[in-house]
Design a protein around this motif. Sequence first.
Motif, PDB file in Angstrom:
ATOM      1  N   GLU A 197       0.841  -1.203   0.000  1.00  0.00           N
ATOM      2  CA  GLU A 197       0.000   0.000   0.000  1.00  0.00           C
ATOM      3  C   GLU A 197       0.874   1.250   0.000  1.00  0.00           C
ATOM      4  N   VAL A 198       0.448   2.268  -0.757  1.00  0.00           N
ATOM      5  CA  VAL A 198       1.174   3.529  -0.872  1.00  0.00           C
ATOM      6  C   VAL A 198       0.432   4.589  -0.066  1.00  0.00           C
ATOM      7  N   LEU A 199       1.171   5.317   0.758  1.00  0.00           N
ATOM      8  CA  LEU A 199       0.569   6.354   1.594  1.00  0.00           C
ATOM      9  C   LEU A 199       1.031   7.724   1.138  1.00  0.00           C
ATOM     10  N   ASP A 200       0.163   8.679   1.343  1.00  0.00           N
ATOM     11  CA  ASP A 200       0.524  10.073   1.118  1.00  0.00           C
ATOM     12  C   ASP A 200       1.398  10.546   2.288  1.00  0.00           C
ATOM     13  N   PHE A 201       2.407  11.359   1.984  1.00  0.00           N
ATOM     14  CA  PHE A 201       3.296  11.846   3.038  1.00  0.00           C
ATOM     15  C   PHE A 201       2.522  12.572   4.125  1.00  0.00           C
ATOM     16  N   GLN A 202       1.425  13.255   3.757  1.00  0.00           N
ATOM     17  CA  GLN A 202       0.633  13.991   4.742  1.00  0.00           C
ATOM     18  C   GLN A 202       0.034  13.069   5.796  1.00  0.00           C
ATOM     19  N   GLN A 203      -0.150  11.770   5.436  1.00  0.00           N
ATOM     20  CA  GLN A 203      -0.683  10.821   6.397  1.00  0.00           C
ATOM     21  C   GLN A 203       0.324  10.475   7.500  1.00  0.00           C
ATOM     22  N   LEU A 204       1.589  10.825   7.279  1.00  0.00           N
ATOM     23  CA  LEU A 204       2.643  10.518   8.248  1.00  0.00           C
ATOM     24  C   LEU A 204       2.992  11.718   9.111  1.00  0.00           C
ATOM     25  N   VAL A 205       2.208  12.795   8.957  1.00  0.00           N
ATOM     26  CA  VAL A 205       2.426  14.000   9.761  1.00  0.00           C
ATOM     27  C   VAL A 205       1.297  14.087  10.774  1.00  0.00           C
ATOM     28  N   PRO A 206       1.570  13.829  12.064  1.00  0.00           N
ATOM     29  CA  PRO A 206       0.475  13.816  13.049  1.00  0.00           C
ATOM     30  C   PRO A 206      -0.112  15.196  13.313  1.00  0.00           C
ATOM     31  N   GLY A 207       0.675  16.239  13.234  1.00  0.00           N
ATOM     32  CA  GLY A 207       0.176  17.587  13.468  1.00  0.00           C
ATOM     33  C   GLY A 207       0.171  18.400  12.194  1.00  0.00           C
ATOM     34  N   LYS A 208      -0.171  19.663  12.303  1.00  0.00           N
ATOM     35  CA  LYS A 208      -0.270  20.531  11.131  1.00  0.00           C
ATOM     36  C   LYS A 208       0.715  21.687  11.176  1.00  0.00           C
ATOM     37  N   ASN A 209       1.529  21.756  12.206  1.00  0.00           N
ATOM     38  CA  ASN A 209       2.477  22.864  12.251  1.00  0.00           C
ATOM     39  C   ASN A 209       3.750  22.512  11.494  1.00  0.00           C
ATOM     40  N   VAL A 220      11.412  10.243   7.420  1.00  0.00           N
ATOM     41  CA  VAL A 220      11.214   9.469   6.186  1.00  0.00           C
ATOM     42  C   VAL A 220      12.514   9.369   5.401  1.00  0.00           C
ATOM     43  N   LEU A 221      13.257  10.476   5.286  1.00  0.00           N
ATOM     44  CA  LEU A 221      14.526  10.444   4.565  1.00  0.00           C
ATOM     45  C   LEU A 221      15.500   9.453   5.191  1.00  0.00           C
ATOM     46  N   GLN A 222      15.559   9.436   6.514  1.00  0.00           N
ATOM     47  CA  GLN A 222      16.468   8.515   7.192  1.00  0.00           C
ATOM     48  C   GLN A 222      16.064   7.065   6.940  1.00  0.00           C
ATOM     49  N   LEU A 229      12.001   2.354   3.528  1.00  0.00           N
ATOM     50  CA  LEU A 229      10.908   3.006   2.819  1.00  0.00           C
ATOM     51  C   LEU A 229      11.370   3.393   1.421  1.00  0.00           C
ATOM     52  N   ASN A 230      10.402   3.580   0.535  1.00  0.00           N
ATOM     53  CA  ASN A 230      10.623   4.128  -0.811  1.00  0.00           C
ATOM     54  C   ASN A 230       9.723   5.345  -0.978  1.00  0.00           C
ATOM     55  N   VAL A 231      10.179   6.348  -1.727  1.00  0.00           N
ATOM     56  CA  VAL A 231       9.373   7.544  -1.972  1.00  0.00           C
ATOM     57  C   VAL A 231       9.382   7.845  -3.477  1.00  0.00           C
ATOM     58  N   ARG A 232       8.270   8.422  -3.934  1.00  0.00           N
ATOM     59  CA  ARG A 232       8.165   8.867  -5.329  1.00  0.00           C
ATOM     60  C   ARG A 232       7.379  10.180  -5.366  1.00  0.00           C
ATOM     61  N   GLN A 233       7.778  11.031  -6.315  1.00  0.00           N
ATOM     62  CA  GLN A 233       7.077  12.308  -6.543  1.00  0.00           C
ATOM     63  C   GLN A 233       7.014  12.505  -8.049  1.00  0.00           C
ATOM     64  N   TRP A 234       5.844  12.445  -8.635  1.00  0.00           N
ATOM     65  CA  TRP A 234       5.688  12.430 -10.085  1.00  0.00           C
ATOM     66  C   TRP A 234       5.854  13.807 -10.700  1.00  0.00           C
ATOM     67  N   SER A 235       5.676  14.868  -9.934  1.00  0.00           N
ATOM     68  CA  SER A 235       5.802  16.216 -10.487  1.00  0.00           C
ATOM     69  C   SER A 235       6.359  17.145  -9.426  1.00  0.00           C
ATOM     70  N   SER A 243       6.060   4.297   0.364  1.00  0.00           N
ATOM     71  CA  SER A 243       5.708   2.876   0.436  1.00  0.00           C
ATOM     72  C   SER A 243       6.817   2.126   1.157  1.00  0.00           C
ATOM     73  N   ALA A 244       6.539   0.867   1.507  1.00  0.00           N
ATOM     74  CA  ALA A 244       7.523   0.045   2.220  1.00  0.00           C
ATOM     75  C   ALA A 244       8.707  -0.249   1.305  1.00  0.00           C
ATOM     76  N   GLY A 245       9.891  -0.336   1.877  1.00  0.00           N
ATOM     77  CA  GLY A 245      11.108  -0.549   1.110  1.00  0.00           C
ATOM     78  C   GLY A 245      11.526  -2.012   1.042  1.00  0.00           C
ATOM     79  N   GLU A 246      12.790  -2.228   0.724  1.00  0.00           N
ATOM     80  CA  GLU A 246      13.301  -3.584   0.547  1.00  0.00           C
ATOM     81  C   GLU A 246      13.473  -4.302   1.884  1.00  0.00           C
ATOM     82  N   ARG A 247      13.858  -3.576   2.915  1.00  0.00           N
ATOM     83  CA  ARG A 247      14.081  -4.207   4.215  1.00  0.00           C
ATOM     84  C   ARG A 247      12.776  -4.257   4.998  1.00  0.00           C
ATOM     85  N   PRO A 248      12.496  -5.347   5.721  1.00  0.00           N
ATOM     86  CA  PRO A 248      11.225  -5.468   6.447  1.00  0.00           C
ATOM     87  C   PRO A 248      11.132  -4.470   7.597  1.00  0.00           C
ATOM     88  N   LEU A 249       9.962  -3.845   7.696  1.00  0.00           N
ATOM     89  CA  LEU A 249       9.776  -2.837   8.734  1.00  0.00           C
ATOM     90  C   LEU A 249       9.624  -3.440  10.119  1.00  0.00           C
TER      91      LEU A 249
END
Length: 273
Positions: A197-209, A220-222, A229-235, A243-249
Motif C-alpha cells: 500500500e502507498v501512503l501520502d506523506f501527509q498521512q505521516l504528519v500527526p500535526g499541522k504545524n 522518512v529520509l532517514q 521506505l521508498n518515496v516517489r514524486q511524479w511532479s 511505500s515500504a522498502g526492501e528491508r522489512p519494517l
Amino acid sequence: MSYKVKLPSFEGPFDLLVYLIESSEMSIYDIRISEITEQYLAYLDKMRDWNAEVSSEFMVLAAELLRIKSKMLLPGAEKKTEFGGVVKEDPREDLVHQLLEYKRCRAAGQSLQERARQMEDVFTKPQEDLSAYTENPDEYLRLGTEEFLRAFKMFLHRKKRLEDTRKRYTTMRREKETMQNRMAMIRDVFLKTRRGEVLDFQQLVPGKNKMDVIVSFLAVLQMVRSQYLNVRQWSLYGTIEVSAGERPLDAFSPEEEAENEQEERQDRESAEA
C-alpha cells in the motif's frame, strides 16, 4: 681513587664543592681537605676535556683548597679562646663559614623559586575604585503618610491581579518530538497497512504545524536511506508517495537507527577535520 661526576656543570665553584662534600658523605665541619681537593681538581680537568670554559672563580677556589691542604700538612698555629684557653688553629675554618653561608643562600633561592612556580597559576584582580559607593552618603526615600499609603495600595493591587492571573491561566509546555519517536510512529503506521500500500506523506504528519512536517520529512529520509521506505514524486511540488522498502519494517529499530546515524555523523566530522 675512583671519582664519578654526575652533573656536567655547576652554577659556581661553591656549588661544585658542596656537591662533592655531600657525595662523599663528609661533615661540612670536618672536611677531608686532601680528598676533596683531588676530586675538585679532577673535575676541572674533566671540564677541560669537555671543552668547557673554566672560569676564574673555579681556579681561585682551587688555589684556596691547595693552600688549605698545604697548611694542614704543616704544624698548626695556636690561638687563644675567649675563655683563656689555647686551641690549634684550623685552616678550614674560613672555608666552612663560606660554605655554610652559601648553603643558606642556596636554600633561600630554592624557596623563592618554588614560591614563584606556585604563583605562576595565581591571578590577581586589579583593585577597583569603590569611591562612588563609599564617599556618597546614603539617600533616604522621603515620603509623607499619604504617598506611602498610595504606594502600598498599588503594591497590594498588583499582587492581587498577579494571583488572579495565575489561578485562571496555566502555562502549557509542549514536549519536543524526536526523530526516534517519529520513525517509530511511521513504522507502526506501515505495519498496520496492507503489503504494497502507498501512503501520502501527509498521512505521516500527526500535526499541522511546520515542526511536525520537518520532523516527519527527516524521519522518512532517514528510513529511505536505510532502505526501509521508498518515496516517489511524479511532479514538482506534487504529492509525495511513501511505500515500504526492501528491508522489512518489523525488523526496524529506531534506537539502533539513531545510533548508526550519530556514528556516521561523527565519522564525517572526523574526516572533514
